[in-house]
Scaffold this motif. Structure first.
Motif, mmCIF file in Angstrom:
data_model
loop_
_atom_site.group_PDB
_atom_site.id
_atom_site.type_symbol
_atom_site.label_atom_id
_atom_site.label_comp_id
_atom_site.label_asym_id
_atom_site.label_seq_id
_atom_site.Cartn_x
_atom_site.Cartn_y
_atom_site.Cartn_z
ATOM 1 N N PRO A 402 0.962 -1.071 0.046
ATOM 2 C CA PRO A 402 0.259 -0.092 -0.109
ATOM 3 C C PRO A 402 0.824 1.026 0.026
ATOM 4 O O PRO A 402 1.912 1.354 0.696
ATOM 5 C CB PRO A 402 -0.797 -0.017 1.201
ATOM 6 C CG PRO A 402 0.084 -1.121 2.148
ATOM 7 C CD PRO A 402 1.111 -1.736 1.245
ATOM 8 N N LEU A 404 0.570 5.171 0.997
ATOM 9 C CA LEU A 404 -0.336 6.110 1.544
ATOM 10 C C LEU A 404 0.427 7.745 1.341
ATOM 11 O O LEU A 404 1.526 7.773 1.959
ATOM 12 C CB LEU A 404 -0.824 6.168 2.926
ATOM 13 C CG LEU A 404 -1.299 4.727 3.464
ATOM 14 C CD1 LEU A 404 -1.467 4.544 4.739
ATOM 15 C CD2 LEU A 404 -2.385 4.327 2.444
ATOM 16 N N ILE A 413 -6.824 8.659 7.515
ATOM 17 C CA ILE A 413 -6.615 7.504 6.838
ATOM 18 C C ILE A 413 -6.148 6.281 7.613
ATOM 19 O O ILE A 413 -5.468 6.446 8.497
ATOM 20 C CB ILE A 413 -5.428 7.695 5.929
ATOM 21 C CG1 ILE A 413 -5.638 9.149 5.272
ATOM 22 C CG2 ILE A 413 -5.083 6.632 5.012
ATOM 23 C CD1 ILE A 413 -6.823 9.412 4.433
ATOM 24 N N ILE B 362 2.785 13.472 4.679
ATOM 25 C CA ILE B 362 3.277 11.827 4.974
ATOM 26 C C ILE B 362 3.018 10.961 3.876
ATOM 27 O O ILE B 362 2.012 11.102 3.332
ATOM 28 C CB ILE B 362 2.548 11.463 6.463
ATOM 29 C CG1 ILE B 362 2.860 9.863 6.710
ATOM 30 C CG2 ILE B 362 1.104 11.787 6.377
ATOM 31 C CD1 ILE B 362 4.228 9.826 7.201
ATOM 32 N N ASN B 363 4.193 10.257 3.701
ATOM 33 C CA ASN B 363 3.941 9.226 2.467
ATOM 34 C C ASN B 363 4.162 7.895 3.317
ATOM 35 O O ASN B 363 5.363 7.823 3.803
ATOM 36 C CB ASN B 363 4.881 9.430 1.538
ATOM 37 C CG ASN B 363 4.665 10.582 0.807
ATOM 38 O OD1 ASN B 363 3.632 10.793 0.536
ATOM 39 N ND2 ASN B 363 5.600 11.509 0.896
ATOM 40 N N THR B 364 3.343 7.076 3.437
ATOM 41 C CA THR B 364 3.698 5.720 4.129
ATOM 42 C C THR B 364 3.365 4.439 3.064
ATOM 43 O O THR B 364 2.475 4.654 2.387
ATOM 44 C CB THR B 364 3.099 5.641 5.618
ATOM 45 O OG1 THR B 364 3.180 4.371 5.896
ATOM 46 C CG2 THR B 364 1.582 6.037 5.720
ATOM 47 N N LYS B 365 4.047 3.551 3.378
ATOM 48 C CA LYS B 365 4.350 2.496 2.488
ATOM 49 C C LYS B 365 4.676 1.282 3.166
ATOM 50 O O LYS B 365 5.775 0.572 3.161
ATOM 51 C CB LYS B 365 5.277 2.814 1.351
ATOM 52 C CG LYS B 365 5.134 2.227 -0.052
ATOM 53 C CD LYS B 365 6.336 2.668 -0.997
ATOM 54 C CE LYS B 365 7.602 2.174 -0.651
ATOM 55 N NZ LYS B 365 8.618 2.265 -1.629
ATOM 56 N N PRO B 366 3.521 0.653 4.036
ATOM 57 C CA PRO B 366 4.046 -0.525 4.670
ATOM 58 C C PRO B 366 3.921 -1.733 3.873
ATOM 59 O O PRO B 366 2.804 -1.862 3.073
ATOM 60 C CB PRO B 366 3.057 -0.495 5.708
ATOM 61 C CG PRO B 366 1.780 0.197 5.360
ATOM 62 C CD PRO B 366 2.355 1.009 4.214
ATOM 63 N N ALA B 381 -1.563 1.275 9.253
ATOM 64 C CA ALA B 381 -0.750 2.454 8.954
ATOM 65 C C ALA B 381 -2.008 3.320 9.522
ATOM 66 O O ALA B 381 -3.246 3.376 8.885
ATOM 67 C CB ALA B 381 -0.239 2.830 7.567
ATOM 68 N N THR B 382 -1.740 4.515 9.866
ATOM 69 C CA THR B 382 -2.947 5.523 10.319
ATOM 70 C C THR B 382 -2.263 6.832 10.077
ATOM 71 O O THR B 382 -1.285 7.224 10.203
ATOM 72 C CB THR B 382 -3.594 5.473 11.548
ATOM 73 O OG1 THR B 382 -2.614 5.686 12.732
ATOM 74 C CG2 THR B 382 -4.067 3.955 11.932
#
Lengths: 477, 453
Positions: A402, A404, A413, B362-366, B381-382
């Motif tokens: 994913p 985000l 989110i 914020i960029n998140t990529k789990p 992820a929140t």
């Protein structure tokens, strides 16, 4: 337990037959001449040819994307036939349709004949890139709904097509979108005028029949203010040793207060147990919620294709617009799927929800790849994503990627993902209550995918559940 | 694009011209790796540009400054021990100083168990060739797609070497204090190697500080080897100034039943990139990565982690939390990989972010890459804001808006801090975070070289 899973996932592909029907094809290969030929055959206006050529020139400068978690053998785009049509021209009456064609669609269980009108589904059947028959046109026309093949739309409603085609997926979007725009042959066109709720579900059935052809269809759905439509799409292909290519584009425009539900049951030939043959499915699907409170729902069951590369996405531009994405992707044997969604939040108070369930068995690889983006000026966006993977067997893989990207502080989110297998305790619990292991596995899978299957329209829900069982037959363990 | 090409060309040129200086005093093992690494750097196309692992990171502004690179140790004119005082006063540690990536020549390492070796990397490379041969660049080479790590291998000459033999337990924490101090803008490289034998135990606290106002770019790579049943508790507190950029890579190789706990607190710094690579090579291994980042102004913090479950029956937990204000940009990428035979793996990964301003990003990529079926893996992820109901609760009890926000934010961050096992350090970090959140000066209290940045 292992045996049961094997039994459950081991069943044969039902739709692998070939229809012996005369097909009109053009020579193999791809060049500007081929594109001109396709365009000429379809008697297209000049602007469309220009558009195709622009796309082709763009395509030449692009490279095949390699970021997906897929192992794709090199595709020789010159070794494909870009146009194949059943020889018979579109028939006015069902009686005029070639019996062999009829038989094909009967075999597939598609309610083409008017007798099946009771089923309440209007069908546009596309075989080898050409629309064969569209049912219920008259009934729909009364309401002002346009539902026809794409080529007809180009002839009869050129203004609409010109206005909306490429407005959601421009030809510059990606490699396969450019290829499709250059060589697309047919597809469906739906136009719902202002304030009209489409009285029945619209459906397209795609089938690749001819050997060595690629299928490149385009679907364009436009729903004006306060309109509503539920659209179904199904796909099958015959069993062949070589790989077939399918690269489609779906564009959806949803205006103010309108709602679209787009459901897919994708069951292209997945290749045999050794991973030989099967369809390469590279699809670009995208919708835009242009007006306020527009709503777009994607529901899909993916069981087929050797390789799936597909990310139905929504651009939430109108304030308060909503998009939902429900997906069950099943991979077995040597199938590979890299699928997911993109939610681009631009308007204020937009909401999206993603529920993705992956099931992998055999030696397959199943990936979820999704993006949630909240633009800077987008206030109070809300997203919830859930991606679960179920592994049946120790040789398969389940991956989650994913992305985000959030640029606004009012966004909320959430994303969560889990990976697990069917627990022995769950099976034990069922066994204890007199449910055989096989049924228990079926039950658990049904429960696992239930969230998504419930979102499918009635006719599809039944088909999808059956499909799920067939695809997994012989593989649960 | 031209900028990047020039930077890449400069690096290869520097390597060629400075190779005599680079190789001086280092063992053959280091110098062989050096040559391979620069080739790898060139092969990868130099500084990462639009690469998947650096997709949200623009390295050009970090690299384009006109840095000096010093290829030999420059003796410091003052005793840094006199100048620098750590803020955690009631924590008794064995301090080890490095200056600009070099082992400080007046480090005093006494009172340690006899067989324990703590010395400069350069010295160790000559004195302990066997250890070096077995461990040096064995774990960092895992990240063979990251050209910045190759760059480190090519240019790093010195750093800290720690060897703790089998069955030795260090009572006091070791504190590695990395200081940056120069008269002009400086790019520096540091390389550390930490080897723990069977059943060995150690606590390592790493503090990153800047002592002068110049711009810095530090490329620091640490390799850690944990023998069977070894335990390491690792803390890193990054507290630098806005002009400092840090590329910090940590490689951990865990053997059977070993445990690695880490806590990386990014308090302040212009650009921070943390790479964490953990490979669980033996059954029963455990790894806990915790991290926190607090950003404001135009800071950028990147956390990249890759946990590789190679052996079955291993557990990994990862939890990163961030508070973003002003124009801060944070990127998180966590990758959990479960190899085909790593059955009974448990891997959990969480990333929570609190966005306090509209300009923050914020960029998140789990990511999960799972090739075994009998596993329990999850990630979450929140991204959100302070809960309004909780705010209302606090405010209805007479707590002012700012204070209430402060309390909520601090509570959010404390989740991570509570994992710090050393009590004095936990308290200190708590108070540092609180000060940091209140916007008060973020330097250690006792630091004599306050640089007002």
């Amino acid at each position: 337990m292992d045996n049961i899973i094997e039994e459950i996932t081991g069943s044969e592909y039902k739709y692998g037959f070939v229809t012996n029907i005369e097909t009109e094809t053009i020579a193999k290969g791809l060049n500007e001449e081929v594109i001109r030929t396709i365009s000429a055959k379809k008697e297209e206006p000049e602007w469309l040819l220009e558009y195709r050529l622009k796309a082709y020139r763009k395509w030449l400068t692009m490279e095949m994307p390699c970021w997906a978690q897929l192992d794709i053998p090199e595709i020789d785009f010159q070794d494909l036939i870009y146009y194949a049509a059943p020889k018979q021209q579109e028939a006015k009456d069902w009686e005029d349709v070639d019996p062999a064609l009829k038989a094909t669609f009967d075999k597939l269980g598609i309610p083409l004949t008017e007798q099946l009108a009771l089923a309440g589904v209007a069908v546009d059947a596309v075989m080898d890139s050409v629309s064969v028959k569209t049912t219920f046109k008259d009934v729909l026309a009364e309401k002002g709904v346009i539902f026809c093949s794409f080529s007809e739309a180009v002839k009869d409603h050129p203004d609409l097509v010109r206005k909306y085609m490429g407005s959601v997926v421009p030809y510059t979007d990606n490699y396969f979108a450019a290829l499709n725009t250059a060589v697309f042959s047919d597809g469906s066109f739906v136009y719902i005028p202002k304030g009209v709720r489409c009285p029945m579900e619209l459906s397209t059935y795609f089938r690749i029949n001819a050997r060595g052809t690629g299928q490149f269809e385009r679907t364009l759905i436009v729903v004006e203010d306060d309109g509503y439509v539920s659209y179904l799409e199904g796909c099958t292909a015959p069993q062949r040793d070589e790989n077939q290519l399918h690269a489609a584009i779906v564009e959806i425009v949803v205006e103010k207060n309108a709602e679209v539900k787009y459901s897919t049951v994708q069951n292209w030939y997945p290749g045999d147990k050794e991973g030989k043959g099967g369809v390469f499915n590279f699809v670009t699907k995208r919708g835009i919620c242009r007006g306020e409170n527009a709503k777009l729902i994607w529901a899909q069951v993916e069981t087929g294709s050797a390789v799936t590369w597909k990310y139905p996405s929504t651009i939430l531009k109108g304030d308060g617009s909503v998009s939902e994405f429900y997906s069950v992707a099943v991979t077995n044997n040597y199938q590979q799927a890299d699928t997911g969604t993109k939610m681009i939040h631009i308007g204020n108070n937009t909401r999206s929800r993603i529920v993705s369930k992956g099931i992998s068995a055999g030696y397959s690889s199943n990936s979820y790849r999704g993006k949630v983006k909240v633009a800077k000026g987008c206030q109070n966006a809300r997203n919830y994503s859930q991606c679960d993977s179920l592994l049946l067997g120790d040789k398969c893989g389940a991956h989650t990627f994913p992305y985000l990207e959030i640029e606004n502080s009012t966004a909320q989110i959430e994303h969560e993902a889990t990976t697990s297998k069917i627990g022995e305790d769950q099976i034990f619990y069922c066994n204890q209550r007199g449910i055989s292991t096989e049924n228990a596995v079926g039950l658990i899978i049904k429960g696992y995918a239930g969230d998504v299957l419930n979102k499918m329209p009635m006719e599809f829900a039944v088909e999808a559940q059956k499909l799920l069982q067939i695809s997994l037959e012989g593989s649960v363990g | 694009m031209i900028g990047i090409e020039k930077i890449n060309a400069d690096f290869t040129k520097l390597f060629k011209e400075g190779s005599a200086l680079l190789e001086k005093g280092c063992s053959a093992v280091m110098n062989v790796c050096r040559k391979e690494a620069i080739e790898q750097f060139v092969k990868l196309g130099g500084i990462p540009h639009k690469q998947e692992n650096y997709i949200y990171t623009d390295l050009l502004p970090v690299f384009e400054k006109d840095y000096n690179v010093v290829l030999k140790y420059i003796r410091q004119d003052v005793d840094i021990n006199e100048v620098f005082r750590c803020a955690v006063t009631d924590l008794i540690t064995d301090p080890i100083l490095t200056v600009n990536g070099w082992w400080f020549d007046r480090n005093i390492c006494s009172e340690l168990p006899e067989e324990v070796v703590i010395c400069s990397l350069k010295e160790a490379s000559l004195k302990y060739p066997d250890l070096f041969y077995t461990h040096y660049n064995q774990y960092a080479s895992k990240a063979n797609q990251d050209s910045l790590i190759a760059l480190n291998t090519a240019f790093a000459q010195d750093g800290v070497f720690i060897y703790i033999p089998d069955d030795v337990v260090l009572e006091r924490p070791l504190q590695i204090i990395n200081l940056l101090r120069a008269n002009g803008d400086l790019m520096a490289f540091q390389r550390n190697l930490i080897v723990l034998g069977k059943n060995a135990k150690a606590t390592v606290l790493v503090c990153d500080h800047t002592l002068s106002e110049q711009s810095f770019l530090m490329n620091n790579t640490t390799e850690v080897y944990l023998g069977e049943n070894a335990y390491m508790d690792y803390y890193q507190v990054q507290n630098q100034h806005m002009g400092a950029a840090q590329i910090n890579s940590l490689f951990v190789s865990e053997q059977r039943s070993s445990v690695f706990d880490s806590n990386i607190i990014s308090l302040y710094g212009g650009f921070i990139r943390n790479n964490m690579y953990v490979s669980l090579n033996g059954e029963g291994g455990e790894c806990n990565l915790y991290g926190m980042y607090i950003l404001d102004k135009k800071q950028q913090v990147d956390n990249y982690s890759c946990i590789d479950h190679i052996a079955p029956h291993c557990t990994s937990r990862e939890h990163f939390k961030g508070v973003l204000d002003d124009m801060g940009v944070a990127n998180f990428c966590g990758c959990v990989r479960v190899r085909p035979d790593a059955q009974k793996t448990e891997a959990y990964q969480t990333n929570n972010n609190l966005l306090l301003s509209d300009a923050a990003r914020i960029n998140t990529k789990p990511q999960l890459i799972i090739d075994a079926d009998d596993v329990k893996c999850s990630h979450g992820a929140t991204i959100g804001q302070i809960d309004e109901e909780a705010m209302f609760y606090l405010r209805s009890r007479g707590i002012g808006l700012d204070e209430a926000r402060m309390m909520m934010t601090f509570g959010f961050a404390h989740d991570i801090i509570q994992h710090v096992k050393l009590e004095p350090l936990r308290k200190k970090i708590d108070s540092l975070v609180e000060k940091r959140l209140r916007g008060e000066i973020s330097k250690c209290n006792n630091c004599m070289l306050q640089c007002n940045k």
